[in-house]
Design a protein around this motif. Structure first.
Motif, PDB file in Angstrom:
ATOM      1  N   ASP A 129      70.862 -21.874   8.614  1.00  0.00           N
ATOM      2  CA  ASP A 129      71.184 -22.310   7.452  1.00  0.00           C
ATOM      3  C   ASP A 129      70.913 -21.114   6.283  1.00  0.00           C
ATOM      4  OD1 ASP A 129      70.883 -24.324   5.246  1.00  0.00           O
ATOM      5  OD2 ASP A 129      68.641 -23.896   5.141  1.00  0.00           O
ATOM      6  N   LYS A 130      69.792 -20.166   6.500  1.00  0.00           N
ATOM      7  CA  LYS A 130      69.573 -18.962   5.579  1.00  0.00           C
ATOM      8  C   LYS A 130      69.186 -17.673   6.407  1.00  0.00           C
ATOM      9  CE  LYS A 130      67.570 -21.912   1.927  1.00  0.00           C
ATOM     10  NZ  LYS A 130      67.127 -22.896   2.605  1.00  0.00           N
ATOM     11  N   SER A 136      73.113 -17.651   2.331  1.00  0.00           N
ATOM     12  CA  SER A 136      73.295 -18.999   3.055  1.00  0.00           C
ATOM     13  C   SER A 136      73.539 -18.421   4.552  1.00  0.00           C
ATOM     14  CB  SER A 136      74.902 -19.501   2.348  1.00  0.00           C
ATOM     15  OG  SER A 136      75.948 -18.760   2.453  1.00  0.00           O
ATOM     16  N   GLY A 137      73.749 -19.327   5.350  1.00  0.00           N
ATOM     17  CA  GLY A 137      73.893 -19.119   6.789  1.00  0.00           C
ATOM     18  C   GLY A 137      75.493 -18.515   7.150  1.00  0.00           C
ATOM     19  N   ASP A 138      76.360 -18.657   6.237  1.00  0.00           N
ATOM     20  CA  ASP A 138      77.755 -18.048   6.249  1.00  0.00           C
ATOM     21  C   ASP A 138      77.715 -16.604   5.654  1.00  0.00           C
ATOM     22  OD1 ASP A 138      77.950 -18.661   3.756  1.00  0.00           O
ATOM     23  OD2 ASP A 138      79.639 -20.027   4.038  1.00  0.00           O
ATOM     24  N   GLU A 161      77.050 -16.724   0.321  1.00  0.00           N
ATOM     25  CA  GLU A 161      76.447 -16.910  -1.076  1.00  0.00           C
ATOM     26  C   GLU A 161      74.720 -16.582  -0.986  1.00  0.00           C
ATOM     27  OE1 GLU A 161      75.265 -21.477  -2.509  1.00  0.00           O
ATOM     28  OE2 GLU A 161      77.638 -21.260  -2.385  1.00  0.00           O
ATOM     29  N   ARG A 203      71.181 -17.278  -2.024  1.00  0.00           N
ATOM     30  CA  ARG A 203      70.232 -18.441  -2.111  1.00  0.00           C
ATOM     31  C   ARG A 203      68.964 -18.154  -2.723  1.00  0.00           C
ATOM     32  NH1 ARG A 203      71.378 -22.571   1.659  1.00  0.00           N
ATOM     33  NH2 ARG A 203      73.582 -22.815   1.668  1.00  0.00           N
TER      34      ARG A 203
END
Length: 276
Positions: free
Chosen positions: A151-152, A173-175, A178, A180
């Motif tokens: 997730d993060k 973000s997990g990908d 982005e 957070r």
């Protein structure tokens, strides 16, 4: 000798003779000063030794609280240690981007490692955009999962501003694409100017910003003035700080360095490939 005769005076000890001197004498002043200094030194040293474990524990709790804050997991009234159980600490080899078991991530100190020539390397000027001079080979990262999904990702980042090295945590973000959150836990920037990097309103502007362009280049940055919504870079840009352009530039250079190939770039690329 006649027992009725008074005993001869015995020579008094040094401290006794000094104590008998008048209060304004040099010898007595030196005696009091030296004695007081020795007593205070013993008390201060003893207090430092006794309180060191408590101080270290408080520093560690404060660090974990900042990680929880940037991850959006900090809950007032709940113990930090309990909340931090949701965070997975790992060590990353920055050269390869792979996880490493070379050190325990909970005990590893990246700042100390950066000063050790065997655990770090000097950065050439053209590579050292963050102004940190040396970069440790290994760095801790902190992962937060939602079920089986990542997730993060929380990355420790640091770079030079106007007056000081700024230390903080950047959450992605997990990908990895982005932002957070961003928090700082140590710096000496000017209060009311560069110190605005601690302002929650400015930090909120980072949330949702995109990190990488279509070709994988790090596009995230701080701009001078305000972001133009019509600009093609608007999704990657954060408003500057009025009166603190050099501090804002330092933050921009810091995130670009640590997200790039000299920092966590290989690690983040590996995560994206695995998640593809």
């Amino acid at each position: 000798r006649n027992m009725s005769e008074p005993a001869p005076d015995r020579p008094a000890g040094l401290f006794a003779r000094l104590a008998a001197l008048p209060n304004d004498s040099v010898g007595k002043i030196l005696l009091v000063t030296i004695t007081l200094s020795l007593v205070c030194s013993v008390l201060v040293s003893s207090a430092a030794v006794v309180l060191k474990p408590m101080q270290d524990r408080n520093v560690e709790l404060a660090r974990k609280a900042r990680i929880l804050e940037v991850a959006g997991l900090l809950e007032p009234g709940r113990p930090v240690a309990e909340l931090f159980e949701r965070v997975e600490s790992r060590l990353v080899d920055l050269e390869t981007g792979e996880f490493s078991d070379a050190f325990d991530p909970d005990d590893y100190d990246q700042q100390i490692a950066a000063r050790n020539p065997e655990l770090s390397h000097a950065l050439p000027p053209w590579e050292d955009i963050a102004g940190i001079r040396r970069r440790a080979r290994y760095a801790p990262v902190y992962l937060v999962r939602a079920g089986d999904e990542l997730d993060k990702i929380i990355l420790p980042v640091h770079g030079y501003g106007l007056w000081s090295t700024m230390y903080g945590f950047l959450a992605l973000s997990g990908d990895t694409r982005e932002v957070r959150g961003l928090v700082f836990y140590q710096h000496a920037e000017t209060p009311g100017l560069g110190g605005e990097i601690d302002n929650p309103r400015w930090r909120e502007r980072w949330i949702g910003r995109q990190v990488f362009g279509p070709d994988g280049e790090v596009m995230l940055r701080v701009v001078r003035g305000s972001v133009d919504p019509a600009s093609p870079l608007a999704d990657y840009a954060v408003d500057g700080i009025s009166g603190a352009s050099l501090t804002a530039e330092g933050v921009s250079n810091m995130v670009q360095f640590w997200l790039g190939q000299s920092g966590f770039g290989p690690f983040l690329a590996r995560l994206r490939e695995e998640g593809a």
